[in-house]
Enzyme design. Structure first.
Site, PDB file in Angstrom:
ATOM      1  N   HIS A 185       0.593  -1.062   0.000  1.00 11.35           N
ATOM      2  CA  HIS A 185      -0.022  -0.111  -0.130  1.00 11.35           C
ATOM      3  C   HIS A 185       0.879   1.262  -0.094  1.00 11.35           C
ATOM      4  CE1 HIS A 185      -2.390   2.959   1.824  1.00 11.35           C
ATOM      5  NE2 HIS A 185      -3.713   2.650   1.246  1.00 11.35           N
ATOM      6  N   VAL A 187       1.245   3.601   1.878  1.00 14.48           N
ATOM      7  CA  VAL A 187       1.915   4.282   3.166  1.00 14.48           C
ATOM      8  C   VAL A 187       3.043   3.140   3.535  1.00 14.48           C
ATOM      9  CG1 VAL A 187       0.337   5.786   3.699  1.00 14.48           C
ATOM     10  CG2 VAL A 187       0.072   3.347   4.497  1.00 14.48           C
ATOM     11  N   LYS A 188       3.228   1.982   2.993  1.00 14.26           N
ATOM     12  CA  LYS A 188       4.038   1.040   3.435  1.00 14.26           C
ATOM     13  C   LYS A 188       5.551   1.153   2.955  1.00 14.26           C
ATOM     14  CE  LYS A 188       1.082  -1.669   5.443  1.00 14.26           C
ATOM     15  NZ  LYS A 188      -0.115  -1.459   4.840  1.00 14.26           N
ATOM     16  N   ILE A 189       6.269   0.416   3.264  1.00 11.32           N
ATOM     17  CA  ILE A 189       7.901   0.550   2.794  1.00 11.32           C
ATOM     18  C   ILE A 189       8.151   0.909   1.515  1.00 11.32           C
ATOM     19  CG2 ILE A 189      10.248  -0.014   3.631  1.00 11.32           C
ATOM     20  CD1 ILE A 189       8.400   0.246   6.040  1.00 11.32           C
TER      21      ILE A 189
END
Length: 382
Positions: A185, A187-189
């Protein structure tokens, strides 16, 4: 507004996606297996199976392990609802294991006690899903040992933890689990816009997950119920889903993977700066277990005065600081209330939630922005 998390898209990412747009394949072409192989090699896993979300990957992982009606799945209450919902999708009964007060991950002591009680009642789980909250691995060696003792299968929900390590090895190598799940997603790494991947060292699990993500269809004559009628022929051998990821997304993910270590290093630098700047304020900063190097997807603080959480949250939002809260304990959601869960069932997770606020954490957060976050928090806390 300074968001709590955001993607970083570079010219190289755009060029990788553009190359797919100019190619012969947009959906199921060479970029998908290329991304799967690259991430599997990074993690030290045998196989990767990419899907359109981590939720889809969790569902398919549960199905591949044979979870169904009459079975039980246990996970952490301190997670997004998908970690529990995947069990309900399979018709299984879902329960939770309370969290550790230092890491906010599944408590090994609580799991051991719950397993002993469940064994006495002949109600052991078929699958346990430890969640690597905020990017920090659970104590997987101990959880794996309990799995060997009590006979349950393990899915690591590492949605927050691509790029993390545990006992010096990459999260995702599945040394202590059957399957590990990553999320991409924004907002993930690293991101594929929407997307996820299941890692495994078991070729049979990989093949079943590949089939389940694509309608339960096979073109392999060896896997068919009866003889093939020709090179065009396929069979639906079980009920599957359309959980496929596209070449466009996979190209973006593979481009981002090249910067994964840099992203995690930058997050550690930001966390160290927060740790120093927040010292002395009436709050608790995240604790890092010595066995784990977190990917630091989140930077959750705990206010010492939990009664002030809403006041602090709203004041920060009004100051342009896009804080968030991770997570509302799953067992307190209305759907799980209807399944019989109640506030007070998992008190450690509830205590954490009561005072939790996630501060902005993403690799392009500048020192000036971070100073703004710290100053606003200090003003509100007096």
């Amino acid at each position: 507004m300074i968001p709590y998390g955001r993607q970083d898209i570079t010219p190289e990412d755009i060029a990788a996606v553009e190359a797919v747009l100019r190619s012969d394949f947009l959906t199921q072409g060479p970029a998908v297996p290329g991304f799967e192989q690259a991430l599997a090699a990074y993690c030290g896993a045998a196989r990767g199976v990419a899907m359109n979300s981590a939720t889809s990957a969790l569902h398919v992982a549960c199905l591949a392990l044979g979870l169904g009606p009459g079975d039980r799945l246990w996970t952490s209450p301190n997670t997004f609802v998908a970690s529990a919902n995947c069990g309900l999708y399979c018709g299984a009964e879902v329960d939770f294991v309370d969290t550790d007060p230092a890491t906010y991950n599944m408590s090994v002591a609580a799991l051991e006690a719950k397993l002993a009680a469940a064994a006495a009642e002949n109600r052991l789980p078929r699958v346990v899903i430890p969640v690597h909250f905020a990017g920090q691995s659970c104590e997987m060696r101990a959880i794996h040992a309990l799995g060997q003792q009590y006979g349950f299968r393990i899915i690591e929900d590492a949605s927050h933890a691509v790029g993390a390590t545990y006992l010096g090895e990459p999260v995702g190598n599945c040394r202590y689990s059957d399957i590990t799940i990553f999320s991409f997603h924004p907002v993930k790494i690293i991101t594929t816009a929407e997307g996820g991947m299941a890692m495994t060292n078991d070729p049979a699990l990989a093949e079943r997950m590949e089939r389940l993500r694509s309608h339960g269809i096979t073109r392999d004559p060896a896997a068919m119920a009866w003889d093939s009628e020709g090179p065009w022929y396929y069979q639906q051998v079980e009920l599957g889903y359309n959980y496929r990821i596209t070449d466009l997304q996979a190209a973006l993910g593979r481009s981002q993977l090249a910067r994964l270590d840099d992203y995690v290093a930058r997050r550690h630098a930001i966390a160290a700066r927060y740790d120093a700047a927040l010292a002395g304020l009436p709050l608790t900063t995240p604790w890092q277990h010595p066995d784990s190097r977190s990917a630091l997807h989140l930077y959750p603080i705990r206010l010492h005065d939990a009664a002030r959480r809403r006041e602090v949250f709203e004041a920060l939002r009004a100051a342009g600081i896009g804080v968030n809260v991770h997570y509302i304990p799953v067992h307190t959601q209305p759907h799980y209330h209807r399944l019989g869960f109640r506030p007070g069932d998992f008190p450690e997770a509830e205590r954490y939630y009561a005072g939790a606020i996630s501060l902005p954490m993403f690799p392009t957060l500048t020192p000036a922005q971070q100073d703004e976050v710290v100053a606003a928090l200090a003003r509100v806390l007096g």
